[in-house]
Design a protein around this motif. Structure first.
Motif, PDB file in Angstrom:
ATOM      1  N   VAL A 162       0.857  -1.189   0.000  1.00  0.00           N
ATOM      2  CA  VAL A 162       0.000   0.000   0.000  1.00  0.00           C
ATOM      3  C   VAL A 162       0.892   1.237   0.000  1.00  0.00           C
ATOM      4  O   VAL A 162       1.723   1.416   0.903  1.00  0.00           O
ATOM      5  CB  VAL A 162      -0.941   0.005   1.220  1.00  0.00           C
ATOM      6  N   GLU A 163       0.737   2.068  -1.007  1.00  0.00           N
ATOM      7  CA  GLU A 163       1.554   3.270  -1.138  1.00  0.00           C
ATOM      8  C   GLU A 163       0.904   4.455  -0.422  1.00  0.00           C
ATOM      9  O   GLU A 163      -0.299   4.463  -0.161  1.00  0.00           O
ATOM     10  CB  GLU A 163       1.754   3.615  -2.614  1.00  0.00           C
ATOM     11  N   GLU A 164       1.706   5.436  -0.158  1.00  0.00           N
ATOM     12  CA  GLU A 164       1.202   6.692   0.406  1.00  0.00           C
ATOM     13  C   GLU A 164       0.344   7.409  -0.631  1.00  0.00           C
ATOM     14  O   GLU A 164       0.672   7.416  -1.819  1.00  0.00           O
ATOM     15  CB  GLU A 164       2.379   7.567   0.822  1.00  0.00           C
ATOM     16  N   ASP A 165      -0.742   8.001  -0.193  1.00  0.00           N
ATOM     17  CA  ASP A 165      -1.631   8.736  -1.098  1.00  0.00           C
ATOM     18  C   ASP A 165      -1.035  10.115  -1.352  1.00  0.00           C
ATOM     19  O   ASP A 165      -1.540  11.141  -0.890  1.00  0.00           O
ATOM     20  CB  ASP A 165      -3.029   8.854  -0.493  1.00  0.00           C
ATOM     21  N   PHE A 166       0.054  10.133  -2.128  1.00  0.00           N
ATOM     22  CA  PHE A 166       0.782  11.386  -2.350  1.00  0.00           C
ATOM     23  C   PHE A 166       1.584  11.287  -3.641  1.00  0.00           C
ATOM     24  O   PHE A 166       2.146  10.237  -3.970  1.00  0.00           O
ATOM     25  CB  PHE A 166       1.746  11.659  -1.187  1.00  0.00           C
ATOM     26  N   SER A 167       1.607  12.377  -4.399  1.00  0.00           N
ATOM     27  CA  SER A 167       2.520  12.483  -5.538  1.00  0.00           C
ATOM     28  C   SER A 167       2.817  13.966  -5.775  1.00  0.00           C
ATOM     29  O   SER A 167       1.969  14.833  -5.528  1.00  0.00           O
ATOM     30  CB  SER A 167       1.928  11.849  -6.803  1.00  0.00           C
ATOM     31  N   PHE A 168       4.027  14.218  -6.245  1.00  0.00           N
ATOM     32  CA  PHE A 168       4.449  15.586  -6.540  1.00  0.00           C
ATOM     33  C   PHE A 168       5.317  15.516  -7.792  1.00  0.00           C
ATOM     34  O   PHE A 168       6.475  15.091  -7.742  1.00  0.00           O
ATOM     35  CB  PHE A 168       5.229  16.184  -5.371  1.00  0.00           C
ATOM     36  N   TYR A 169       4.740  15.901  -8.916  1.00  0.00           N
ATOM     37  CA  TYR A 169       5.442  15.828 -10.199  1.00  0.00           C
ATOM     38  C   TYR A 169       5.614  17.233 -10.764  1.00  0.00           C
ATOM     39  O   TYR A 169       4.667  18.028 -10.792  1.00  0.00           O
ATOM     40  CB  TYR A 169       4.669  14.971 -11.196  1.00  0.00           C
ATOM     41  N   VAL A 170       6.843  17.525 -11.221  1.00  0.00           N
ATOM     42  CA  VAL A 170       7.149  18.830 -11.803  1.00  0.00           C
ATOM     43  C   VAL A 170       7.751  18.607 -13.190  1.00  0.00           C
ATOM     44  O   VAL A 170       8.762  17.903 -13.320  1.00  0.00           O
ATOM     45  CB  VAL A 170       8.135  19.619 -10.922  1.00  0.00           C
ATOM     46  N   PRO A 171       7.163  19.171 -14.241  1.00  0.00           N
ATOM     47  CA  PRO A 171       7.743  19.011 -15.585  1.00  0.00           C
ATOM     48  C   PRO A 171       9.081  19.734 -15.699  1.00  0.00           C
ATOM     49  O   PRO A 171       9.372  20.655 -14.936  1.00  0.00           O
ATOM     50  CB  PRO A 171       6.683  19.633 -16.503  1.00  0.00           C
ATOM     51  N   ASN A 172       9.905  19.312 -16.669  1.00  0.00           N
ATOM     52  CA  ASN A 172      11.222  19.942 -16.831  1.00  0.00           C
ATOM     53  C   ASN A 172      11.260  20.957 -17.970  1.00  0.00           C
ATOM     54  O   ASN A 172      12.303  21.522 -18.266  1.00  0.00           O
ATOM     55  CB  ASN A 172      12.303  18.883 -17.036  1.00  0.00           C
ATOM     56  N   ALA A 173      10.112  21.185 -18.639  1.00  0.00           N
ATOM     57  CA  ALA A 173      10.063  22.189 -19.717  1.00  0.00           C
ATOM     58  C   ALA A 173       8.612  22.598 -19.953  1.00  0.00           C
ATOM     59  O   ALA A 173       7.682  21.856 -19.628  1.00  0.00           O
ATOM     60  CB  ALA A 173      10.675  21.630 -21.004  1.00  0.00           C
ATOM     61  N   PHE A 174       8.414  23.803 -20.502  1.00  0.00           N
ATOM     62  CA  PHE A 174       7.084  24.228 -20.950  1.00  0.00           C
ATOM     63  C   PHE A 174       7.244  25.229 -22.088  1.00  0.00           C
ATOM     64  O   PHE A 174       8.321  25.803 -22.298  1.00  0.00           O
ATOM     65  CB  PHE A 174       6.250  24.789 -19.789  1.00  0.00           C
ATOM     66  N   THR A 175       6.175  25.420 -22.852  1.00  0.00           N
ATOM     67  CA  THR A 175       6.227  26.229 -24.084  1.00  0.00           C
ATOM     68  C   THR A 175       5.077  27.232 -24.106  1.00  0.00           C
ATOM     69  O   THR A 175       4.030  26.982 -24.716  1.00  0.00           O
ATOM     70  CB  THR A 175       6.144  25.320 -25.321  1.00  0.00           C
ATOM     71  N   PRO A 176       5.238  28.386 -23.460  1.00  0.00           N
ATOM     72  CA  PRO A 176       4.178  29.401 -23.451  1.00  0.00           C
ATOM     73  C   PRO A 176       4.128  30.186 -24.773  1.00  0.00           C
ATOM     74  O   PRO A 176       4.658  31.294 -24.875  1.00  0.00           O
ATOM     75  CB  PRO A 176       4.567  30.293 -22.264  1.00  0.00           C
ATOM     76  N   ASN A 177       3.474  29.602 -25.786  1.00  0.00           N
ATOM     77  CA  ASN A 177       3.428  30.252 -27.106  1.00  0.00           C
ATOM     78  C   ASN A 177       2.003  30.379 -27.650  1.00  0.00           C
ATOM     79  O   ASN A 177       1.794  30.449 -28.861  1.00  0.00           O
ATOM     80  CB  ASN A 177       4.297  29.474 -28.100  1.00  0.00           C
ATOM     81  N   ASP A 178       1.018  30.389 -26.737  1.00  0.00           N
ATOM     82  CA  ASP A 178      -0.387  30.624 -27.100  1.00  0.00           C
ATOM     83  C   ASP A 178      -0.967  29.571 -28.043  1.00  0.00           C
ATOM     84  O   ASP A 178      -1.865  29.873 -28.833  1.00  0.00           O
ATOM     85  CB  ASP A 178      -0.548  32.019 -27.739  1.00  0.00           C
ATOM     86  N   ASP A 179      -0.475  28.322 -27.957  1.00  0.00           N
ATOM     87  CA  ASP A 179      -1.100  27.261 -28.753  1.00  0.00           C
ATOM     88  C   ASP A 179      -1.960  26.342 -27.891  1.00  0.00           C
ATOM     89  O   ASP A 179      -2.406  25.284 -28.344  1.00  0.00           O
ATOM     90  CB  ASP A 179      -0.044  26.436 -29.494  1.00  0.00           C
ATOM     91  N   ASP A 180      -2.189  26.770 -26.636  1.00  0.00           N
ATOM     92  CA  ASP A 180      -3.019  26.019 -25.684  1.00  0.00           C
ATOM     93  C   ASP A 180      -2.437  24.664 -25.322  1.00  0.00           C
ATOM     94  O   ASP A 180      -3.147  23.789 -24.805  1.00  0.00           O
ATOM     95  CB  ASP A 180      -4.449  25.831 -26.228  1.00  0.00           C
TER      96      ASP A 180
END
Length: 239
Positions: free
Chosen positions: A144-162
């Motif tokens: 039984v695992e802990e009811d927890f997760s914390f994921y952070v992406p390593n890149a993003f592209t804010p270019n208005d393509d949704d």
């Protein structure tokens, strides 16, 4: 199975499948497979020298085979787990579930369910019995695992393509998150204490340049635990 002399002056020997298995009045026999086993007894009265032969049929019943499955396969704490009885055998009548946790939960139902309040590895035992009182058991360890997760992406592209417009952590089992993001000169370009609020790639109202940025976050879990994380994220300007 055991067979005994009726009297001390009656001597007996036993045969099975044409072979002598015992020259004594008492013998043991291992039944490997289910079926009808015929034993032949040769008896002699040492007082009268009278002799007799008798056949005895012993029915060996098949053993049941205990087994079970469960869903979900990767459970977390306080999640109801459904246990499905997959035991094999004829005329299965009794089922006994034992959950080795702090609650000591048991059940006599064919199928059952249970929620583990804390993460850990828990033995679950199923004992099955058939109409002939033959039994079998199986034990499986439920992780039984802990009811927890914390994921952070390593890149993003804010270019208005949704698509991938915002940088933010994806969390489960988190009650609060205090995050700051810094450029390579140590300037804080973004901060938030709100869950679900992310960085849109701007700094002081201007579009931040394509680069690598450092982030740090302090969170509190549902269980009140405080944890700290840090890492980097790449802002990509894609046309």
């Amino acid at each position: 199975k055991k067979h005994n002399n009726a009297s001390d002056h009656i001597k007996a020997s036993w045969n099975y499948d044409g072979k002598e298995i015992s020259a004594l009045g008492t013998f043991t026999f291992d039944f490997v497979n289910a079926g009808a086993y015929v034993f032949t007894g040769h008896f002699i009265d040492t007082l009268t020298s009278c002799v007799n032969i008798g056949n005895f049929i012993v029915n060996a019943f098949p053993n049941p085979k205990a087994d079970f499955g469960y869903e979900p396969l990767n459970p977390v704490e306080e999640t109801e787990i459904v246990f499905s009885n997959n035991s094999q055998g004829e005329a299965l009548e009794k089922f006994s579930w034992h959950f080795v946790d702090n609650e000591g939960f048991t059940s006599d139902q064919k199928n059952t369910s249970h929620a583990f309040p804390l993460p850990g590895e828990y033995p679950v035992v199923l004992v099955v019995s058939d109409a002939n009182n033959c039994t079998d058991s199986v034990i499986k360890i439920i992780k039984v695992e802990e009811d927890f997760s914390f994921y952070v992406p390593n890149a993003f592209t804010p270019n208005d393509d949704d698509l991938n417009e915002m940088f933010m952590p994806v969390t489960r089992g988190v009650t609060s998150c205090d995050m700051q993001i810094f450029n390579r000169w140590g300037q804080m370009v973004f901060s938030t204490t709100e869950l679900g609020k992310g960085w849109d790639g701007t700094f002081r109202g201007q579009i931040a340049k394509q680069d690598s940025y450092v982030w740090q976050a302090k969170i509190v879990t549902n269980r009140g635990e405080k944890r700290s994380y840090s890492g980097s994220v790449t802002l990509l300007r894609m046309e």
